[in-house]
Design a protein around this motif. Structure first.
Motif, PDB file in Angstrom:
ATOM      1  N   ILE A 571      -0.551   4.413  -1.458  1.00 35.03           N
ATOM      2  CA  ILE A 571       1.365   5.314  -1.318  1.00 35.03           C
ATOM      3  C   ILE A 571       2.902   4.715  -0.561  1.00 35.03           C
ATOM      4  O   ILE A 571       3.284   4.349  -1.795  1.00 35.03           O
ATOM      5  N   GLY A 572       2.754   2.839  -0.408  1.00 35.89           N
ATOM      6  CA  GLY A 572       3.249   2.378  -0.129  1.00 35.89           C
ATOM      7  C   GLY A 572       4.576   2.309   0.465  1.00 35.89           C
ATOM      8  O   GLY A 572       4.569   3.763   0.663  1.00 35.89           O
ATOM      9  N   PRO A 573       5.648   1.752   0.779  1.00 38.40           N
ATOM     10  CA  PRO A 573       6.267   1.323   2.198  1.00 38.40           C
ATOM     11  C   PRO A 573       7.761   2.593   1.441  1.00 38.40           C
ATOM     12  O   PRO A 573       8.040   2.949   0.639  1.00 38.40           O
ATOM     13  N   GLY A 574       7.423   4.189   2.658  1.00 41.60           N
ATOM     14  CA  GLY A 574       8.606   5.024   1.512  1.00 41.60           C
ATOM     15  C   GLY A 574       8.156   5.644   0.714  1.00 41.60           C
ATOM     16  O   GLY A 574       8.663   6.274   0.109  1.00 41.60           O
ATOM     17  N   LYS A 576       6.925   4.026  -1.991  1.00 40.27           N
ATOM     18  CA  LYS A 576       7.197   3.666  -3.587  1.00 40.27           C
ATOM     19  C   LYS A 576       6.636   3.157  -4.161  1.00 40.27           C
ATOM     20  O   LYS A 576       6.588   3.501  -5.396  1.00 40.27           O
ATOM     21  N   VAL A 577       5.473   2.930  -3.948  1.00 39.53           N
ATOM     22  CA  VAL A 577       4.118   2.357  -4.405  1.00 39.53           C
ATOM     23  C   VAL A 577       3.842   3.560  -5.526  1.00 39.53           C
ATOM     24  O   VAL A 577       3.678   3.557  -6.855  1.00 39.53           O
ATOM     25  N   ILE A 578       3.316   5.272  -4.822  1.00 41.02           N
ATOM     26  CA  ILE A 578       2.764   5.996  -5.390  1.00 41.02           C
ATOM     27  C   ILE A 578       4.158   7.125  -5.783  1.00 41.02           C
ATOM     28  O   ILE A 578       3.474   7.581  -7.612  1.00 41.02           O
ATOM     29  N   GLN A 579       5.247   6.478  -5.981  1.00 39.88           N
ATOM     30  CA  GLN A 579       6.225   7.086  -7.365  1.00 39.88           C
ATOM     31  C   GLN A 579       6.669   6.593  -8.465  1.00 39.88           C
ATOM     32  O   GLN A 579       6.907   7.003  -9.784  1.00 39.88           O
TER      33      GLN A 579
END
Length: 711
Positions: A571-574, A576-579
């Motif tokens: 998912i990443g912070p906030g 970020k990674v998945i978006q």
């Protein structure tokens, strides 16, 4: 002071019981009862106006069922924290009760009548919809409203070969039958449910078992009625009648209608012919007579029309469109009609036509169910739309009707058990009824089957459906296959049956007469099976099996499971990674945590994008094994070593220390490796001193022999 209470108990024979109480609540209603099973309590009230509205020639009955969130100790969802419009499940319960009650009021009783049923306390072990019919009938039983034939409803399930009345929701999950049956002491009036490919004989057996339980519940109502003090039925002004006008209308119209009915014609042609006869009948009366008794002329014309049409069937075996009783209307089908939807089909049978579409999605598109008595989600659901143009009418659209909810639910139940358990998609089927002259819900089942197969959904088996009718004069009877709309209105039964080649998957039956014999029901089921198999053959001629894969423009879905501790990294912070990953790959990624595992759904139309997501997941979850060799690439040079990246898991970096480059002493890192070099390293695990992962290039080459020291 608590008023005198009257209570009756119904023993279900397995340690469970139901009680009916009156005298405590809602005493200003014409009749009110509280029905309790376990900790589930339902309040039912019945109120009817003392006079009828002038000009009303039908029973304006409203059956309302509502579940209060407080009953389950819950707050309503949404911004406004109060109950609003009824949910689909509440509407379906209203229909179950309405369909049994409505035919049992006197034909000439037209006073506005309202039956309200409220879930006041909810026990998770008791499904309240199975008690609603009992509560409604009991409220009418202790009132003075004209309602002469008490009824009840029960749910019947079959668990491990044994029939069970009113099972819990948990028990129902283990059952191969889920049927609601409504009946009086003498006859079954309503059946609705879903089954897992049972036989016609098994279905009749289940209905008979339920009917016996219903008889016990009606006897309890009669005892309550006697103890409470049976009220004298109120007097009311019935419909005005005029025998002379009736004889005049019948004499002028019967033979002409009979002649039209026995020829066989299309809906609009037949309607125009009947309208012409009606105008001829009206011409026999003066303007003054029509002003005074025009409603009676219309009423008696309809009565004559009904009698003549029914007699043509009983005497000649000929139906309005010229078919015999067992004939199915001509059928034509087409799939892949709409080029950009995920799956589509057209099903046309006679003058009924349904266009079905299928949309595929992730679990994010699941239909969320949030009611006091049930929480969960549906990954397969079906919506049914019935626009007014389908019957050649112009009417305003007032939102989804109760009928649309009910017909859609029936078709959904017919198909849902044929969706494979391992299907990764959330599936929405929408049926647009484009023409209607009889059984558009069964057309929806047929169109839905073909659209699902066209979409590449690997259905277990295809499903077809048929609507059966009945005309009887008490002695002679005719069971009609594939009924027209007019045969539904003029007939005595509407019996819809769906199934595969191997058994019944759903049914819905409404009886408009008292005393339907079981032998007639068995004949209808047998005739329905023949019709279903004929229709099924037409479907499989059009599309013999599900397409091997979804269409090129439809999304493909891939699922992967990862350890729960990697969910945050993906998912990443906030987010970020998945978006960024979704944006770069043109995919939709959904992550659900199940049993401390991350279940990942990847939805996309571009295979390269899906592969890129899989590569990223592999990278994030990559865990080298102690002692194994891996290919790496140098991505950064340092004075004390090189940072290398596992080529099988981009983004996973590790330091290759200068001491692990070669067996001989290395003065400069560049003497052994340079930027972009690709080679093998051995994974040595975590260094106990630095607590960091350690790899070695030299460990994969033999150690050179040591030179002996000179004396």
């Amino acid at each position: 002071m608590i008023p005198q209470l009257f209570v009756e108990k119904i023993d279900l024979g397995d340690g469970r019981s139901i009680t009916i109480e009156t005298g405590r609540l809602a005493k200003q209603a014409d009749g009110s009862v509280v029905v309790r099973m376990g900790d589930t309590m339902i309040l039912a009230t019945a109120v009817s106006a003392r006079t009828s509205n002038p000009g009303v020639d039908f029973l304006p009955l409203t059956v309302d069922y509502r579940e209060k969130f407080a009953a389950a100790g819950r707050f309503p969802g949404g911004f406004f924290k109060r109950e609003a419009r009824p949910s689909d499940s509440e509407v379906l319960t209203m229909r179950l009760v309405d369909r049994v009650l409505r035919p049992l009021f006197p034909d000439d009783y037209h006073a506005e009548t309202q039956v309200m049923i409220q879930l006041m306390s909810h026990d998770e072990e008791v499904m309240p919809d199975a008690l609603a019919g009992l509560a409604a009938s009991a409220a009418l039983a202790v009132s003075d409203i004209p309602f002469y034939n008490l009824i009840s409803e029960v749910r019947v399930a079959r668990i491990d070969g044994k029939f069970v009345i009113n099972p819990s929701r948990a028990d129902l999950e283990k059952s191969d039958i889920d049927m609601m049956i409504g009946a009086s002491l003498d006859s079954v009036a309503m059946v609705e449910g879903e089954m897992k490919e049972i036989s016609e004989a098994e279905m009749v057996e289940a209905i008979k078992f339920a009917h016996e339980a219903i008889k016990v519940q009606i006897q309890a109502q009669l005892r309550l009625q006697a103890a409470f003090g049976k009220k004298e039925i109120r007097t009311y002004e019935g419909e005005k009648e005029n025998e002379e006008i009736y004889k005049k209308v019948k004499a002028a119209a019967y033979d002409k209608i009979y002649a039209i009915a026995k020829v066989g014609s299309a809906k609009h042609e037949r309607g125009a012919a009947f309208a012409e006869v009606k105008e001829e009948v009206k011409a026999l009366f003066t303007e003054e007579e029509l002003a005074a008794d025009g409603d009676l002329v219309s009423k008696y014309f309809y009565k004559t029309n009904k009698e003549a049409v029914r007699n043509v069937v009983l005497e000649l075996g000929v139906r309005l469109d010229g078919r015999k009783t067992t004939d199915i209307r001509p059928i034509w089908c087409e799939t892949d009609y709409l080029p950009r939807v995920h799956g589509s089909s057209l099903f046309t049978r006679g003058e009924t036509q349904a266009l079905a579409t299928v949309t595929l999605g992730t679990s994010r598109e699941a239909n969320q169910i949030d009611s006091p008595s049930e929480q969960g989600e549906e990954k397969f659901y079906l919506h049914y739309n019935f626009p007014p143009f389908s019957t050649g009418e112009a009417k305003p659209l007032r939102g989804t009707s109760r009928r649309e909810v009910g017909h859609g639910n029936l078709a959904q139940r017919a198909l849902k058990n044929m969706i494979p358990a391992d299907c990764p998609y959330t599936i929405r089927v929408v049926s647009e009824v484009l023409e209607s002259n009889g059984s558009s819900s069964m057309a929806t089942v047929c169109a839905g089957t073909m659209a699902l197969m066209d979409a590449g959904v690997q259905m277990v088996k295809p499903v077809s459906g048929i609507a059966m009718g009945l005309i009887t004069d008490g002695e002679k009877f005719a069971v009609l296959s594939d009924i027209l709309g007019d045969e539904d209105h003029l007939g005595d039964m509407d019996f819809k049956v769906t199934g595969t080649a191997d058994g019944i998957t759903a049914c819905q039956m409404d009886i408009k007469i008292d005393g339907l014999r079981y032998d007639i029901m068995e004949q209808a089921l047998g005739q329905a099976r023949e019709g279903r198999l004929h229709i099924l053959g037409k479907l499989t001629e059009t599309i013999a099996a599900p397409r091997a894969d979804v269409k090129a423009h439809a999304p493909k879905i891939i699922t992967r499971t990862i350890p729960g501790n990697f969910i945050g990294a993906l998912i990443g912070p906030g987010g970020k990674v998945i978006q960024e990953l979704q944006k770069a790959t043109g995919t939709t990624i959904v992550i659900n945590e199940v049993d401390e595992q991350g279940v990942i759904e990847i939805l996309g139309t571009d295979p390269a994008g899906i592969e890129a997501v899989l590569a990223k997941i592999a990278s994030i979850t990559f865990k080298p094994v102690l002692g194994e060799a891996y290919e790496v690439k140098v991505i950064k040079m340092l004075d004390f070593g090189a940072v290398v990246e596992y080529t099988a898991a981009p983004g996973n970096e590790v330091l290759l220390h200068v001491s692990e480059l070669a067996w001989e002493r290395t003065e400069n890192v560049t003497d052994v490796v340079n930027m972009g070099d690709v080679f093998q390293v051995k994974y040595l695990g975590v260094d106990p001193k630095t607590k960091k992962e350690k790899v070695s290039k030299k460990a994969l080459v033999p150690r050179p022999p040591r030179e002996d020291k000179k004396e």
